[in-house]
Design an enzyme around this catalytic site. Structure first.
Site, PDB file in Angstrom:
ATOM      1  N   ASN A  32      41.561  32.507  36.360  1.00  0.00           N
ATOM      2  CA  ASN A  32      40.938  32.543  37.694  1.00  0.00           C
ATOM      3  C   ASN A  32      40.059  31.322  37.917  1.00  0.00           C
ATOM      4  O   ASN A  32      40.098  30.709  38.987  1.00  0.00           O
ATOM      5  CB  ASN A  32      40.112  33.821  37.874  1.00  0.00           C
ATOM      6  CG  ASN A  32      40.958  35.002  38.273  1.00  0.00           C
ATOM      7  OD1 ASN A  32      41.405  35.091  39.412  1.00  0.00           O
ATOM      8  ND2 ASN A  32      41.226  35.897  37.332  1.00  0.00           N
TER       9      ASN A  32
ATOM     10  N   LEU B  48      26.268  42.043  31.417  1.00  0.00           N
ATOM     11  CA  LEU B  48      25.534  42.482  32.604  1.00  0.00           C
ATOM     12  C   LEU B  48      24.633  41.337  33.065  1.00  0.00           C
ATOM     13  O   LEU B  48      24.033  40.648  32.241  1.00  0.00           O
ATOM     14  CB  LEU B  48      24.679  43.679  32.189  1.00  0.00           C
ATOM     15  CG  LEU B  48      24.457  44.814  33.154  1.00  0.00           C
ATOM     16  CD1 LEU B  48      25.744  45.304  33.781  1.00  0.00           C
ATOM     17  CD2 LEU B  48      23.765  45.959  32.418  1.00  0.00           C
TER      18      LEU B  48
ATOM     19  N   ASN C 295      31.828  39.070  41.788  1.00  0.00           N
ATOM     20  CA  ASN C 295      32.663  39.312  40.614  1.00  0.00           C
ATOM     21  C   ASN C 295      34.047  39.759  41.085  1.00  0.00           C
ATOM     22  O   ASN C 295      34.191  40.289  42.194  1.00  0.00           O
ATOM     23  CB  ASN C 295      32.030  40.424  39.768  1.00  0.00           C
ATOM     24  CG  ASN C 295      32.858  40.766  38.534  1.00  0.00           C
ATOM     25  OD1 ASN C 295      33.299  39.887  37.797  1.00  0.00           O
ATOM     26  ND2 ASN C 295      33.087  42.061  38.306  1.00  0.00           N
TER      27      ASN C 295
ATOM     28  N   HIS D 193      37.218  42.278  39.924  1.00  0.00           N
ATOM     29  CA  HIS D 193      37.559  43.369  38.996  1.00  0.00           C
ATOM     30  C   HIS D 193      39.039  43.716  39.175  1.00  0.00           C
ATOM     31  O   HIS D 193      39.516  43.829  40.311  1.00  0.00           O
ATOM     32  CB  HIS D 193      36.681  44.589  39.290  1.00  0.00           C
ATOM     33  CG  HIS D 193      36.866  45.675  38.278  1.00  0.00           C
ATOM     34  ND1 HIS D 193      36.269  45.634  37.039  1.00  0.00           N
ATOM     35  CD2 HIS D 193      37.618  46.796  38.305  1.00  0.00           C
ATOM     36  CE1 HIS D 193      36.644  46.707  36.355  1.00  0.00           C
ATOM     37  NE2 HIS D 193      37.458  47.433  37.097  1.00  0.00           N
TER      38      HIS D 193
ATOM     39  N   GLU E 230      44.866  38.420  41.985  1.00  0.00           N
ATOM     40  CA  GLU E 230      43.564  37.753  41.814  1.00  0.00           C
ATOM     41  C   GLU E 230      43.690  36.277  42.163  1.00  0.00           C
ATOM     42  O   GLU E 230      42.882  35.728  42.914  1.00  0.00           O
ATOM     43  CB  GLU E 230      43.077  37.910  40.370  1.00  0.00           C
ATOM     44  CG  GLU E 230      42.798  39.353  39.999  1.00  0.00           C
ATOM     45  CD  GLU E 230      42.077  39.488  38.669  1.00  0.00           C
ATOM     46  OE1 GLU E 230      41.681  38.488  38.060  1.00  0.00           O
ATOM     47  OE2 GLU E 230      41.913  40.633  38.227  1.00  0.00           O
TER      48      GLU E 230
HETATM   49  C1  GRF Z   1      40.425  39.157  35.368  1.00  0.00           C
HETATM   50  O1  GRF Z   1      41.361  40.169  35.260  1.00  0.00           O
HETATM   51  C2  GRF Z   1      39.235  39.641  36.154  1.00  0.00           C
HETATM   52  O2  GRF Z   1      39.550  40.657  37.041  1.00  0.00           O
HETATM   53  C3  GRF Z   1      38.320  40.169  35.102  1.00  0.00           C
HETATM   54  O3  GRF Z   1      38.518  39.349  33.987  1.00  0.00           O
HETATM   55  C4  GRF Z   1      39.818  38.798  34.026  1.00  0.00           C
HETATM   56  C5  GRF Z   1      39.693  37.331  33.834  1.00  0.00           C
HETATM   57  O4  GRF Z   1      40.938  36.727  33.619  1.00  0.00           O
HETATM   58  N1  GRF Z   1      36.970  40.223  35.584  1.00  0.00           N
HETATM   59  P1  GRF Z   1      41.033  35.162  33.465  1.00  0.00           P
HETATM   60  O5  GRF Z   1      40.156  34.755  32.290  1.00  0.00           O
HETATM   61  O6  GRF Z   1      40.546  34.555  34.746  1.00  0.00           O
HETATM   62  O7  GRF Z   1      42.479  34.873  33.210  1.00  0.00           O
END
Ligand code: GRF
Length: 197
Positions: free
Chosen positions: A14, A87, A102, A104, A174
């Site tokens: 991401n 956290l 964030n 999720h 995502e």
């Molecule tokens: C993602 O699935 C996100 O939803 C969660 O952590 C993961 C991160 O994946 N919070 P990456 O490291 O960006 O591939």
């Protein structure tokens, strides 16, 4: 210019998408990559893109406010958590109220909270025979996955899906939405007008 700090401690797929999305922009820049893992692959992505990195340790993060000084040096306006499992301490939540988000990998409030991360989420969705899952982008507060929801996107779970195929679909969602939602939020007058510190 608006400056983003990304917190990431995993693969950083991401983070990579977000960095790529804003790479050639003059109005928005990813200016700092924060991680609690000195060997996280995401740090390499940051370095390849000339983005400064910061490794944090638990004691300092929770018992000092040093990171705010560092944010000040980099003129950070907005904080993005992308695969960061700690956290966020109250002083940081307060300093960045409405400016810390964030992502999720499920449709909150389902499948959220402590311990609900990574494959644990997709295994639970699979076990419960859910017919859909998705992603949630939300503001961050002092509790795991409880801040106000900003955006959700859904995808179907087919009878022949496995936790692995579910994970793949969700990660695609995502990547498709997170950079764009961050951009929209950064154009929000409330974020624009927010005084720095
Ligand atoms: C993602 O699935 C996100 O939803 C969660 O952590 C993961 C991160 O994946 N919070 P990456 O490291 O960006 O591939």
């Amino acid at each position: 210019m608006k400056h983003i700090a990304i917190f990431a401690s995993g693969t950083g797929s991401n983070a990579k998408k977000i960095i790529g999305h804003f790479k050639h922009r003059r109005d928005i820049s990813v200016s700092l990559l924060v991680s609690n893992k000195a060997n996280a692959p995401v740090l390499e992505t940051a370095r390849e893109n000339g983005i400064p990195t910061l490794i944090i340790d638990r004691r300092n993060f929770y018992h000092s406010e040093d990171i705010l000084k560092i944010f000040n040096q980099y003129s950070i306006d907005f904080v993005v958590l992308a695969g960061f499992l700690w956290l966020v301490p109250t002083y940081l939540v307060r300093a960045f109220e409405g400016r810390i988000v964030n992502i999720h990998p499920a449709l909150l409030p389902k499948y959220g909270g402590q311990g609900m991360y990574g494959m644990h989420v997709h295994e639970a969705v699979f076990k419960n025979k859910e017919t859909e899952t998705g992603i949630t982008i939300h503001y961050v507060n002092e509790h795991y996955d409880e801040g106000a929801i900003i955006f959700q996107a859904r995808c179907p779970v087919a009878p022949d899906d496995t936790p692995q195929t579910i994970a793949k679909k969700v990660l695609e969602l995502e990547h498709r939405h997170f950079p764009q939602i961050i951009e929209t939020l950064l154009h929000d007058p409330a974020v624009q007008a927010h005084p720095k510190y």
